[in-house]
Design an enzyme around this catalytic site. Structure first.
Site, PDB file in Angstrom:
ATOM      1  N   ASP A 280       6.685  12.696  -7.958  1.00  0.00           N
ATOM      2  CA  ASP A 280       6.134  12.234  -6.684  1.00  0.00           C
ATOM      3  C   ASP A 280       6.972  12.809  -5.536  1.00  0.00           C
ATOM      4  O   ASP A 280       7.661  12.083  -4.812  1.00  0.00           O
ATOM      5  CB  ASP A 280       6.114  10.705  -6.652  1.00  0.00           C
ATOM      6  CG  ASP A 280       5.375  10.152  -5.447  1.00  0.00           C
ATOM      7  OD1 ASP A 280       4.655  10.930  -4.785  1.00  0.00           O
ATOM      8  OD2 ASP A 280       5.534   8.951  -5.161  1.00  0.00           O
TER       9      ASP A 280
ATOM     10  N   HIS B 231       2.579  11.437  -2.763  1.00  0.00           N
ATOM     11  CA  HIS B 231       1.434  10.572  -2.459  1.00  0.00           C
ATOM     12  C   HIS B 231       1.253  10.338  -0.973  1.00  0.00           C
ATOM     13  O   HIS B 231       0.190   9.903  -0.531  1.00  0.00           O
ATOM     14  CB  HIS B 231       1.536   9.251  -3.222  1.00  0.00           C
ATOM     15  CG  HIS B 231       2.533   8.280  -2.693  1.00  0.00           C
ATOM     16  ND1 HIS B 231       3.815   8.174  -3.197  1.00  0.00           N
ATOM     17  CD2 HIS B 231       2.452   7.365  -1.696  1.00  0.00           C
ATOM     18  CE1 HIS B 231       4.464   7.223  -2.551  1.00  0.00           C
ATOM     19  NE2 HIS B 231       3.663   6.724  -1.637  1.00  0.00           N
TER      20      HIS B 231
ATOM     21  N   SER C 191       7.768   4.618   1.656  1.00  0.00           N
ATOM     22  CA  SER C 191       7.486   5.789   0.839  1.00  0.00           C
ATOM     23  C   SER C 191       7.953   7.068   1.521  1.00  0.00           C
ATOM     24  O   SER C 191       7.810   7.237   2.731  1.00  0.00           O
ATOM     25  CB  SER C 191       5.982   5.923   0.587  1.00  0.00           C
ATOM     26  OG  SER C 191       5.587   5.185  -0.528  1.00  0.00           O
TER      27      SER C 191
END
Length: 255
Positions: free
Chosen positions: A118, A73, A211
Site C-alpha cells: 500500500d 489507496h 492514511s
C-alpha cells in the site's frame, strides 16, 4: 478464516469497497490521531497534506525535490488533475505552499483488497521549496526490518479524539510491534505480510484521515499509515513497509 475488506485509514470513504463491517471508514467518521499532541512542522518538515479538490484527503511525506510518498489507496482511482499537496505548514488548511500533482504512481504489486504494498509516490509540478519547514525524510535500506520495541512517531491531521477538526498537526509516539501481534488482533480483517509493518501503543493510535502519513524513527521513514481496526481504539495498526518497497521507490523516482 473468513476475512473482511481492509479498513483503510483514509479521511473519506475508499468507497470502491462493499459497505461491510470491515469496510473503509466514511467521511462522517472524520479523522484523528488519538491522544496525540500538537506538533510543529519544523520538527517534521517532510510532512505534507495530500489534497483532493483543495481539501485534505491523506498525509504524505517529502522524499525528494519533487516527490512525495503516500499510501496507494489514497490515490487509487482518483484523478491526478484534482490532486495537490500543501507543504511547509503545521495547519492542514492554510499557510505554506500548495503545489499541483503532475503524476501519481502506485506500487506495481498493490492490492486494494489485501492492502499488499500500500505505497505510492506523487510528483509535484514544480520542485518543493526546500527550507526549514520543507525537507525530505530519510528512507531505510532495502530489506531492513525494524525490530520490535523500536520507538517511532506518527504524524497527521484530522479530528481530535473529542471529534473536532484538528487544525494543528498532531504527533503520537508509538513503537514497532511483531507482525504476529497485528495478525492476532486484526487477522480477521486480513493477513499481515512482510510488505506491512505493525506498530502501536496501548493508549495512542492513528485513525481516519492519517492514511499516507509517515511513521518515522530518527528521521528515517519506516512506514506509511495504511489500515487498522474501524474503531481506532485498538493498540495496533498496520503500515506499508517502506523498506520492502525501497527498490521500487528508487526505480520510479531516482530517490
Amino acid at each position: 478464516m473468513v476475512r473482511g475488506v481492509v479498513v483503510f485509514l483514509c479521511l473519506q470513504a475508499c468507497a470502491l469497497a462493499a459497505p461491510t463491517a470491515g469496510a473503509p471508514w466514511s467521511a462522517s467518521d472524520g479523522g484523528r490521531i488519538i491522544n496525540g499532541t500538537d506538533a510543529s512542522i519544523a520538527d517534521f518538515p517532510w510532512t505534507v497534506s495530500l489534497q483532493l479538490a483543495g481539501v485534505h484527503w491523506c498525509g504524505a511525506s517529502v522524499i525528494g525535490d519533487s516527490w512525495a510518498l503516500t499510501a496507494a489507496h489514497c490515490v487509487f482511482r482518483h484523478e491526478v488533475a484534482a490532486m495537490s499537496v500543501r507543504a511547509g505548514t503545521s495547519t492542514r488548511g492554510s499557510g505554506g505552499v500548495v503545489l499541483n500533482v503532475s503524476q501519481a504512481i502506485i506500487h506495481d504489486e498493490f492490492s486494494y483488497i489485501t492492502a499488499e504494498y500500500d505505497i505510492a509516490v506523487v510528483q509535484v509540478a514544480e520542485p518543493f521549496p526546500l527550507g526549514p519547514t520543507v525537507q525530505p525524510v530519510g528512507l531505510p535500506a532495502e530489506g531492513y526490518d525494524p525490530p520490535a520495541g523500536l520507538p517511532v512517531t506518527a504524524t497527521g491531521w484530522g479530528a481530535t479524539q473529542g471529534g473536532g477538526a484538528a487544525v494543528q498537526l498532531q504527533s503520537a509516539d508509538l513503537e514497532v510491534l511483531q507482525r504476529s501481534e497485528c495478525e492476532a488482533r486484526l487477522g480477521q480483517v486480513h493477513e499481515v505480510t512482510a510488505s506491512m509493518l505493525c506498530a502501536g501503543h496501548p493508549s495512542r493510535a492513528v485513525c481516519h484521515g492519517d492514511s499516507g502519513s509517515a511513521l518515522v524513527h530518527a528521521g528515517t521513514q519506516l512506514g506509511v499509515v495504511s489500515w487498522g481496526d474501524s474503531n481506532c481504539l485498538g493498540p495496533v495498526a498496520v503500515y506499508g513497509n517502506v523498506a520492502s518497497a525501497r527498490a521500487w521507490i528508487r526505480g520510479v523516482t531516482g530517490v
